[in-house]
Design an enzyme around this catalytic site. Structure first.
Site, PDB file in Angstrom:
ATOM      1  N   CYS A 140       0.822  -1.211   0.000  1.00 49.70           N
ATOM      2  CA  CYS A 140       0.000   0.000   0.000  1.00 49.70           C
ATOM      3  C   CYS A 140       0.858   1.265   0.000  1.00 49.70           C
ATOM      4  O   CYS A 140       0.625   2.195  -0.776  1.00 49.70           O
ATOM      5  CB  CYS A 140      -0.922  -0.004   1.204  1.00 49.70           C
ATOM      6  N   HIS A 220      -2.165   5.501   6.341  1.00 52.28           N
ATOM      7  CA  HIS A 220      -0.784   5.917   6.586  1.00 52.28           C
ATOM      8  C   HIS A 220      -0.669   7.381   6.127  1.00 52.28           C
ATOM      9  O   HIS A 220      -1.447   7.836   5.283  1.00 52.28           O
ATOM     10  CB  HIS A 220       0.200   5.109   5.750  1.00 52.28           C
TER      11      HIS A 220
HETATM   12  N1  LIG Z   1      -3.894  -5.006   5.435  1.00 54.38           N
HETATM   13  C1  LIG Z   1      -3.253  -4.097   4.731  1.00 54.38           C
HETATM   14  O1  LIG Z   1      -3.329  -2.928   5.071  1.00 54.38           O
HETATM   15  C2  LIG Z   1      -2.445  -4.462   3.546  1.00 54.38           C
HETATM   16  C3  LIG Z   1      -1.993  -5.736   3.328  1.00 54.38           C
HETATM   17  N2  LIG Z   1      -1.230  -6.014   2.246  1.00 54.38           N
HETATM   18  C4  LIG Z   1      -0.704  -7.338   2.014  1.00 54.38           C
HETATM   19  O2  LIG Z   1      -1.796  -8.176   1.602  1.00 54.38           O
HETATM   20  C5  LIG Z   1      -1.572  -9.518   2.066  1.00 54.38           C
HETATM   21  C6  LIG Z   1      -2.770  -9.943   2.881  1.00 54.38           C
HETATM   22  O3  LIG Z   1      -2.890  -9.082   4.002  1.00 54.38           O
HETATM   23  P1  LIG Z   1      -4.257  -8.899   4.774  1.00 54.38           P
HETATM   24  O4  LIG Z   1      -5.393  -8.957   3.837  1.00 54.38           O
HETATM   25  O5  LIG Z   1      -4.077  -7.710   5.621  1.00 54.38           O
HETATM   26  O6  LIG Z   1      -4.250 -10.183   5.689  1.00 54.38           O
HETATM   27  P2  LIG Z   1      -5.479 -10.775   6.521  1.00 54.38           P
HETATM   28  O7  LIG Z   1      -4.872 -11.504   7.653  1.00 54.38           O
HETATM   29  O8  LIG Z   1      -6.498  -9.737   6.789  1.00 54.38           O
HETATM   30  O9  LIG Z   1      -6.136 -11.822   5.516  1.00 54.38           O
HETATM   31  C7  LIG Z   1      -5.477 -12.977   5.118  1.00 54.38           C
HETATM   32  C8  LIG Z   1      -6.496 -14.058   4.864  1.00 54.38           C
HETATM   33  O10 LIG Z   1      -5.840 -15.225   4.407  1.00 54.38           O
HETATM   34  C9  LIG Z   1      -6.426 -16.362   5.048  1.00 54.38           C
HETATM   35  N3  LIG Z   1      -5.397 -17.408   5.059  1.00 54.38           N
HETATM   36  C10 LIG Z   1      -4.404 -17.586   5.936  1.00 54.38           C
HETATM   37  N4  LIG Z   1      -3.655 -18.648   5.585  1.00 54.38           N
HETATM   38  C11 LIG Z   1      -4.203 -19.158   4.462  1.00 54.38           C
HETATM   39  C12 LIG Z   1      -3.903 -20.248   3.626  1.00 54.38           C
HETATM   40  N5  LIG Z   1      -2.857 -21.044   3.867  1.00 54.38           N
HETATM   41  N6  LIG Z   1      -4.676 -20.472   2.539  1.00 54.38           N
HETATM   42  C13 LIG Z   1      -5.743 -19.673   2.284  1.00 54.38           C
HETATM   43  N7  LIG Z   1      -6.078 -18.618   3.053  1.00 54.38           N
HETATM   44  C14 LIG Z   1      -5.312 -18.361   4.120  1.00 54.38           C
HETATM   45  C15 LIG Z   1      -6.843 -15.864   6.401  1.00 54.38           C
HETATM   46  O11 LIG Z   1      -7.915 -16.647   6.888  1.00 54.38           O
HETATM   47  C16 LIG Z   1      -7.290 -14.468   6.094  1.00 54.38           C
HETATM   48  O12 LIG Z   1      -8.648 -14.459   5.722  1.00 54.38           O
HETATM   49  C17 LIG Z   1      -0.239  -9.473   2.827  1.00 54.38           C
HETATM   50  O13 LIG Z   1       0.795  -9.777   1.918  1.00 54.38           O
HETATM   51  C18 LIG Z   1      -0.142  -8.014   3.254  1.00 54.38           C
HETATM   52  O14 LIG Z   1       1.185  -7.588   3.481  1.00 54.38           O
HETATM   53  C19 LIG Z   1      -0.963  -5.063   1.286  1.00 54.38           C
HETATM   54  C20 LIG Z   1      -1.429  -3.807   1.432  1.00 54.38           C
HETATM   55  C21 LIG Z   1      -2.151  -3.385   2.598  1.00 54.38           C
HETATM   56  O1  LIG Z   2       1.746  -3.112   3.040  1.00 53.06           O
HETATM   57  C1  LIG Z   2       1.509  -2.440   4.031  1.00 53.06           C
HETATM   58  O2  LIG Z   2       2.358  -1.593   4.624  1.00 53.06           O
HETATM   59  P1  LIG Z   2       3.885  -1.342   4.215  1.00 53.06           P
HETATM   60  O3  LIG Z   2       3.879  -0.747   2.845  1.00 53.06           O
HETATM   61  O4  LIG Z   2       4.372  -0.358   5.222  1.00 53.06           O
HETATM   62  O5  LIG Z   2       4.610  -2.667   4.273  1.00 53.06           O
HETATM   63  C2  LIG Z   2       0.236  -2.661   4.724  1.00 53.06           C
HETATM   64  O6  LIG Z   2      -0.205  -1.504   5.364  1.00 53.06           O
HETATM   65  C3  LIG Z   2       0.408  -3.777   5.659  1.00 53.06           C
HETATM   66  O7  LIG Z   2       1.338  -3.363   6.594  1.00 53.06           O
HETATM   67  P2  LIG Z   2       1.604  -4.222   7.873  1.00 53.06           P
HETATM   68  O8  LIG Z   2       2.703  -5.180   7.521  1.00 53.06           O
HETATM   69  O9  LIG Z   2       2.024  -3.203   8.877  1.00 53.06           O
HETATM   70  O10 LIG Z   2       0.313  -4.930   8.236  1.00 53.06           O
END
Ligand SMILES: NC(=O)C1=CN([C@@H]2O[C@H](COP(=O)(O)OP(=O)(O)OC[C@H]3O[C@@H](n4cnc5c(N)ncnc54)[C@H](O)[C@@H]3O)[C@@H](O)[C@H]2O)C=CC1
Ligand SMILES: O=C(OP(=O)(O)O)[C@H](O)COP(=O)(O)O
Length: 340
Positions: A140, A220
């Protein structure tokens, strides 16, 4: 229709699923969860076939009244392309599954660049995604940096960038993370990963980034300074921002000076989940100092900005031949999204 599976229906995955469903040239063939949860219920209500990573847990879902379509492996077979939105580090382990079934895959910024060997940002390198099997949408924060730095580079040339990311402590629905009462240097070392990450998309940019975490959940905030190659022109920069479909301009008269103000605005706009898919540049902060130094503040909604980028990345990899501008316009129009 491009058949899309979302592996990992969490913060990012559920938003990507909704954005994909809104596109005229894409459909969701399945989403995945590991255990019964509120999000699993929502997947059912949205009509997304729900697959599970560990099929031995099927009875747990069924006893909770949640219908299961099958295993993640079956979901992958039904898809043309998989968006992997599992937690950082898990996605890399899924690569062999995608290879096994010969499927295209897109990872998120929590994975290293090497997981795909190609990192994506819609407004920077859309065409380079064409014909690829694997891609990674940068994080992000890096997405926010890519958009504005590319814009400044196109206008005046960017000599170097120095930027600080004030990062939210946890996502709004996450009660496990902090800090609750601290400003945490994250990392304490310099540079943070964001500069090198940006260089996976824009390798020619000289950039050093620093990052810290504060006790907030929504967005952020970036403090950006760019040294320009040519004399800067504030009016030109503002005009380019106004014309950029993924960068919004927060005008002074709105009185918005904070992420709290932006959250209220997004909510009042009726945006789903109060999502701000655009970077939010504060107009009054945009300043040129000593002719060639550009300064600005921008807020980045961590849960949202990468969502539209994932949709474009899907289209670049799996869709008909189309330009970046056409894809961005189609993605945004389908979401009724017009940058503020
Ligand atoms: N949350 C944020 O602000 C941001 C996250 N990201 C990236 O996006 C990715 C996902 O992050 P989030 O959505 O925040 O995580 P999250 O924890 O909210 O969601 C991840 C999902 O994957 C599922 N999961 C876990 N292990 C699994 C498996 N083995 N197979 C299938 N599903 C599985 C979980 O049940 C959960 O629903 C990460 O790489 C993160 O760094 C990127 C930009 C922003
Ligand atoms: O991709 C993100 O942040 P980043 O660009 O600071 O790594 C998302 O906000 C997830 O960050 P987190 O690793 O603090 O959950």
């Amino acid at each position: 229709m491009i058949k899309v599976a979302v592996n990992g229906y969490g913060t990012i995955g559920k938003r990507v699923a909704d954005a994909v469903s809104a596109q005229p040239d894409m459909e969701i063939v399945g989403v995945s969860k590991t255990r019964p949860s509120a999000e699993a219920v929502i997947a059912g209500k949205r009509g997304y076939p729900l697959y599970i990573a560990d099929i031995s847990k099927k009875a747990d879902f069924e006893s909770a009244g949640i219908a299961i379509a099958g295993s993640v492996e079956e979901m992958i077979q039904a898809a043309d392309i998989v968006v992997d939105a599992t937690p950082g580090g898990i996605g890399a382990k899924n690569r062999e599954l995608y290879e096994k079934y010969g499927k295209m895959a897109i990872w998120q910024g929590g994975e290293a660049h090497d997981v795909a060997g190609f990192s994506f940002s819609s407004s920077c390198n859309f065409d380079d995604a064409k014909g690829r099997t694997f891609a990674r949408v940068v994080s992000c924060n890096t997405t926010g940096l890519c958009r504005i730095i590319k814009l400044a580079d196109d206008a005046f040339g960017v000599e170097k960038v120095r930027a600080t990311m004030v990062r939210r402590g946890a996502d709004p629905g996450d009660s496990k993370r902090g800090p609750v009462d601290a400003i945490v240097l994250n990392p304490v070392t310099i540079p943070s990963h964001h500069g090198p990450d940006l260089q996976t998309v824009l390798p020619e940019i000289d950039i050093v980034t620093t990052a810290l975490v504060v006790p907030t959940t929504f967005m952020h905030m970036h403090i950006l300074q760019m040294d320009l190659k040519e004399t800067g022109d504030r009016d030109k920069i503002l005009e380019m921002i106004k014309n950029h479909s993924r960068i919004g301009l927060i005008k002074g008269f709105t009185g918005i000076k904070s992420t709290a103000g932006l959250k209220e605005y997004a909510s009042d706009l009726g945006r789903p989940r109060s999502d701000l898919w655009e970077s939010c540049v504060f107009e009054d902060s945009v300043s040129i100092v000593d002719d060639k130094e550009l300064y600005l503040f921008q807020a980045i909604h961590q849960e949202a900005d990468v969502v539209v980028e994932n949709v474009d990345c899907i289209r670049a990899m799996a869709g008909d031949d189309i330009t970046a501008a056409e894809s961005i316009a189609l993605t945004d129009r389908s979401l009724n999204f017009e940058a503020i």
